[in-house]
Write an enzyme that holds these catalytic residues in place. Structure first.
Site, PDB file in Angstrom:
ATOM      1  N   ARG A 118      65.978 -22.236  -7.343  1.00 45.63           N
ATOM      2  CA  ARG A 118      66.191 -21.619  -6.025  1.00 45.63           C
ATOM      3  C   ARG A 118      67.466 -22.236  -5.480  1.00 45.63           C
ATOM      4  O   ARG A 118      67.496 -23.436  -5.154  1.00 45.63           O
ATOM      5  CB  ARG A 118      65.005 -21.867  -5.094  1.00 45.63           C
ATOM      6  CG  ARG A 118      65.296 -21.443  -3.672  1.00 45.63           C
ATOM      7  CD  ARG A 118      64.070 -21.326  -2.794  1.00 45.63           C
ATOM      8  NE  ARG A 118      63.320 -20.131  -3.118  1.00 45.63           N
ATOM      9  CZ  ARG A 118      62.393 -19.587  -2.331  1.00 45.63           C
ATOM     10  NH1 ARG A 118      62.098 -20.146  -1.181  1.00 45.63           N
ATOM     11  NH2 ARG A 118      61.752 -18.486  -2.695  1.00 45.63           N
ATOM     12  N   HIS A 145      66.540 -11.795  -4.908  1.00 49.83           N
ATOM     13  CA  HIS A 145      65.215 -12.425  -5.053  1.00 49.83           C
ATOM     14  C   HIS A 145      64.361 -11.552  -5.981  1.00 49.83           C
ATOM     15  O   HIS A 145      63.396 -10.920  -5.558  1.00 49.83           O
ATOM     16  CB  HIS A 145      64.571 -12.565  -3.672  1.00 49.83           C
ATOM     17  CG  HIS A 145      63.421 -13.522  -3.609  1.00 49.83           C
ATOM     18  ND1 HIS A 145      63.010 -14.294  -4.674  1.00 49.83           N
ATOM     19  CD2 HIS A 145      62.569 -13.827  -2.585  1.00 49.83           C
ATOM     20  CE1 HIS A 145      61.975 -15.033  -4.304  1.00 49.83           C
ATOM     21  NE2 HIS A 145      61.688 -14.770  -3.051  1.00 49.83           N
ATOM     22  N   GLN A 148      60.371 -11.816  -6.359  1.00 53.34           N
ATOM     23  CA  GLN A 148      59.647 -11.281  -5.206  1.00 53.34           C
ATOM     24  C   GLN A 148      59.472  -9.764  -5.323  1.00 53.34           C
ATOM     25  O   GLN A 148      58.373  -9.230  -5.118  1.00 53.34           O
ATOM     26  CB  GLN A 148      60.421 -11.599  -3.915  1.00 53.34           C
ATOM     27  CG  GLN A 148      59.796 -10.983  -2.685  1.00 53.34           C
ATOM     28  CD  GLN A 148      58.446 -11.576  -2.366  1.00 53.34           C
ATOM     29  OE1 GLN A 148      58.327 -12.779  -2.254  1.00 53.34           O
ATOM     30  NE2 GLN A 148      57.413 -10.755  -2.238  1.00 53.34           N
ATOM     31  N   ASP A 236      62.043  -7.976   6.291  1.00 53.67           N
ATOM     32  CA  ASP A 236      62.106  -9.413   5.994  1.00 53.67           C
ATOM     33  C   ASP A 236      62.691 -10.087   7.234  1.00 53.67           C
ATOM     34  O   ASP A 236      63.203  -9.411   8.143  1.00 53.67           O
ATOM     35  CB  ASP A 236      62.990  -9.635   4.746  1.00 53.67           C
ATOM     36  CG  ASP A 236      63.017 -11.095   4.284  1.00 53.67           C
ATOM     37  OD1 ASP A 236      62.153 -11.890   4.714  1.00 53.67           O
ATOM     38  OD2 ASP A 236      63.917 -11.442   3.489  1.00 53.67           O
ATOM     39  N   CYS A 275      57.886 -10.039   2.402  1.00 51.98           N
ATOM     40  CA  CYS A 275      57.784 -11.091   1.383  1.00 51.98           C
ATOM     41  C   CYS A 275      57.252 -12.406   1.950  1.00 51.98           C
ATOM     42  O   CYS A 275      56.780 -13.254   1.200  1.00 51.98           O
ATOM     43  CB  CYS A 275      59.140 -11.317   0.720  1.00 51.98           C
ATOM     44  SG  CYS A 275      60.397 -11.973   1.840  1.00 51.98           S
ATOM     45  N   ARG A 303      52.557 -12.775  -6.458  1.00 52.66           N
ATOM     46  CA  ARG A 303      53.612 -13.648  -6.978  1.00 52.66           C
ATOM     47  C   ARG A 303      53.074 -14.427  -8.181  1.00 52.66           C
ATOM     48  O   ARG A 303      53.779 -14.644  -9.168  1.00 52.66           O
ATOM     49  CB  ARG A 303      54.114 -14.622  -5.896  1.00 52.66           C
ATOM     50  CG  ARG A 303      54.801 -13.981  -4.683  1.00 52.66           C
ATOM     51  CD  ARG A 303      56.098 -13.299  -5.039  1.00 52.66           C
ATOM     52  NE  ARG A 303      57.022 -14.178  -5.714  1.00 52.66           N
ATOM     53  CZ  ARG A 303      57.836 -15.059  -5.110  1.00 52.66           C
ATOM     54  NH1 ARG A 303      57.855 -15.138  -3.794  1.00 52.66           N
ATOM     55  NH2 ARG A 303      58.660 -15.820  -5.815  1.00 52.66           N
TER      56      ARG A 303
HETATM   57  N1   CP Z   1      58.591 -15.039  -0.410  1.00 56.49           N
HETATM   58  C1   CP Z   1      58.983 -16.257  -0.830  1.00 56.49           C
HETATM   59  O1   CP Z   1      59.791 -16.401  -1.735  1.00 56.49           O
HETATM   60  O2   CP Z   1      58.391 -17.295  -0.167  1.00 56.49           O
HETATM   61  P1   CP Z   1      58.759 -18.830  -0.293  1.00 56.49           P
HETATM   62  O3   CP Z   1      60.089 -19.038   0.354  1.00 56.49           O
HETATM   63  O4   CP Z   1      57.650 -19.522   0.444  1.00 56.49           O
HETATM   64  O5   CP Z   1      58.810 -19.216  -1.744  1.00 56.49           O
HETATM   65  N1  NVA Z   2      65.515 -13.538   2.982  1.00 57.30           N
HETATM   66  C1  NVA Z   2      64.688 -14.713   3.043  1.00 57.30           C
HETATM   67  C2  NVA Z   2      63.618 -14.643   2.012  1.00 57.30           C
HETATM   68  C3  NVA Z   2      62.675 -15.814   2.021  1.00 57.30           C
HETATM   69  C4  NVA Z   2      61.655 -15.730   0.948  1.00 57.30           C
HETATM   70  C5  NVA Z   2      65.558 -15.945   2.844  1.00 57.30           C
HETATM   71  O1  NVA Z   2      66.444 -15.930   1.978  1.00 57.30           O
HETATM   72  O2  NVA Z   2      65.362 -16.933   3.568  1.00 57.30           O
END
Ligand code: CP
Ligand code: NVA
Length: 317
Positions: A118, A145, A148, A236, A275, A303
């Site tokens: 990440r 992502h 997701q 989101d 998400c 997930r």
């Molecule tokens: N939706 C998602 O990726 O959540 P987290 O940031 O908690 O991993």
């Molecule tokens: N768009 C959000 C998604 C979190 C899972 C972010 O990048 O923070």
């Protein structure tokens, strides 16, 4: 060079755009099968797949940003398939003191069978993949992502059957999750209408990619028009991890809130997805996210099931 460095071609899971339609479909179908097996076996959280298909596999999970769902679902996924996960916070690693991504990638490739990252920047993910000699998985970047959105497609199909030909509407920030939805629309053959303000549209080149690849993807600045006859409405957070222009975002994105008025434009049996984490009262009202059309808890649980299938795909299983 030792044998573990001779794994080619590598199955990196970097973006949905780099999968074929058949690969994407296979990952969804395998996730459905893996979920069914887990359910038949009692669905206890201590479930271990009877065949332990990843018994000899290990995964390093690197987080440069916070996570709840991605972290727990990946760790439980590989555990339930018989493998091992190591969770690493970027700041606790030598990466946080300036060791290069390329050196880190090569070192980790000698220890583990796959790396999940990440990352703050998508370029970091690409650099990791360029230097790792094991598969690298995108667990969210500032650009996309994909894990997701694979879970989202699985969730839609569990509730409503094939997503092909359905109208999916995204209302809000044209962010990383929106980019993966654009990729998914092409791969799975659904229509995607994005309602985003001009300040926060998805990157033009992604929209062009969709057009060049036969996708039915369009962009509008009118959320109510977009929502008409939708089969699923998605949003989101308006402020993603790393965004600093918070006040501007909250003001500009306010007309894109998913609320009762917006949902009323969609089909009677439309779904709502998010998400998570959500900011109730901002991008979505409590009434919608906690209402009967919302499938957010299934989406989050999925997930786990999609992660298993993605891991299996990375390992060619
Ligand atoms: N939706 C998602 O990726 O959540 P987290 O940031 O908690 O991993
Ligand atoms: N768009 C959000 C998604 C979190 C899972 C972010 O990048 O923070």
């Amino acid at each position: 060079m030792s044998n573990y460095r001779l794994k080619n071609p590598l199955r990196h899971f970097l973006d949905l755009a780099s999968l074929t339609q058949d690969e994407a479909r296979d990952i969804i179908e395998k996730a459905k099968a893996l979920k069914a097996t887990a359910t038949q076996e009692g669905n206890g959280k201590g479930f271990i797949h009877p065949d332990r298909p990843l018994a000899d596999k290990s995964l390093a999970m690197i987080f440069e940003k916070p996570s709840t769902r991605t972290r727990v679902s990946f760790e439980m996924s590989i555990h339930q398939l018989g493998g091992t996960a190591i969770v690493l916070q970027g700041d606790d690693m030598q990466l946080g003191r300036g060791e290069s991504l390329s050196d880190t990638a090569q070192v980790l490739s000698g220890f583990v069978d796959a790396v999940m990252l990440r990352a703050n920047s998508h370029d970091s993910l690409l650099e990791m993949a360029a230097h790792a000699t094991v598969p690298v998985i995108n667990a969210l970047t500032d650009y996309s992502h994909p894990c997701q959105v694979m879970a989202d497609v699985l969730t839609y199909e569990e509730h409503r059957g094939p997503i092909k030909g359905k109208k999916i509407v995204w209302s809000g920030d044209g962010n990383n999750v929106a980019v993966s939805w654009i990729h998914a629309a092409v791969l799975f053959g659904c229509e995607l209408v994005l309602a985003c303000p001009k300040e926060f549209c998805p990157p033009t080149q992604v929209l062009e990619w969709a057009k060049n690849n036969g996708g039915k993807v369009s962009l509008t600045h009118h959320p109510l028009e977009a929502a008409r006859d939708a089969d699923c409405i998605i949003t989101d957070t308006w402020v993603s991890m790393g965004d600093t222009d918070i006040e501007e975002r909250l003001a500009i994105l306010a007309p894109y809130q998913v609320n009762r008025k917006l949902m009323r434009e969609s089909h009677d049996d439309s779904l709502f997805m998010h998400c998570l984490p959500a900011h109730r009262g901002e991008e979505v009202t409590d009434e919608v996210i906690d209402g009967p059309r919302s499938v957010i808890w299934d989406e989050a649980e999925n997930r786990l099931h999609i992660q298993k299938s993605i891991l299996m795909w990375c390992f060619g299983k």
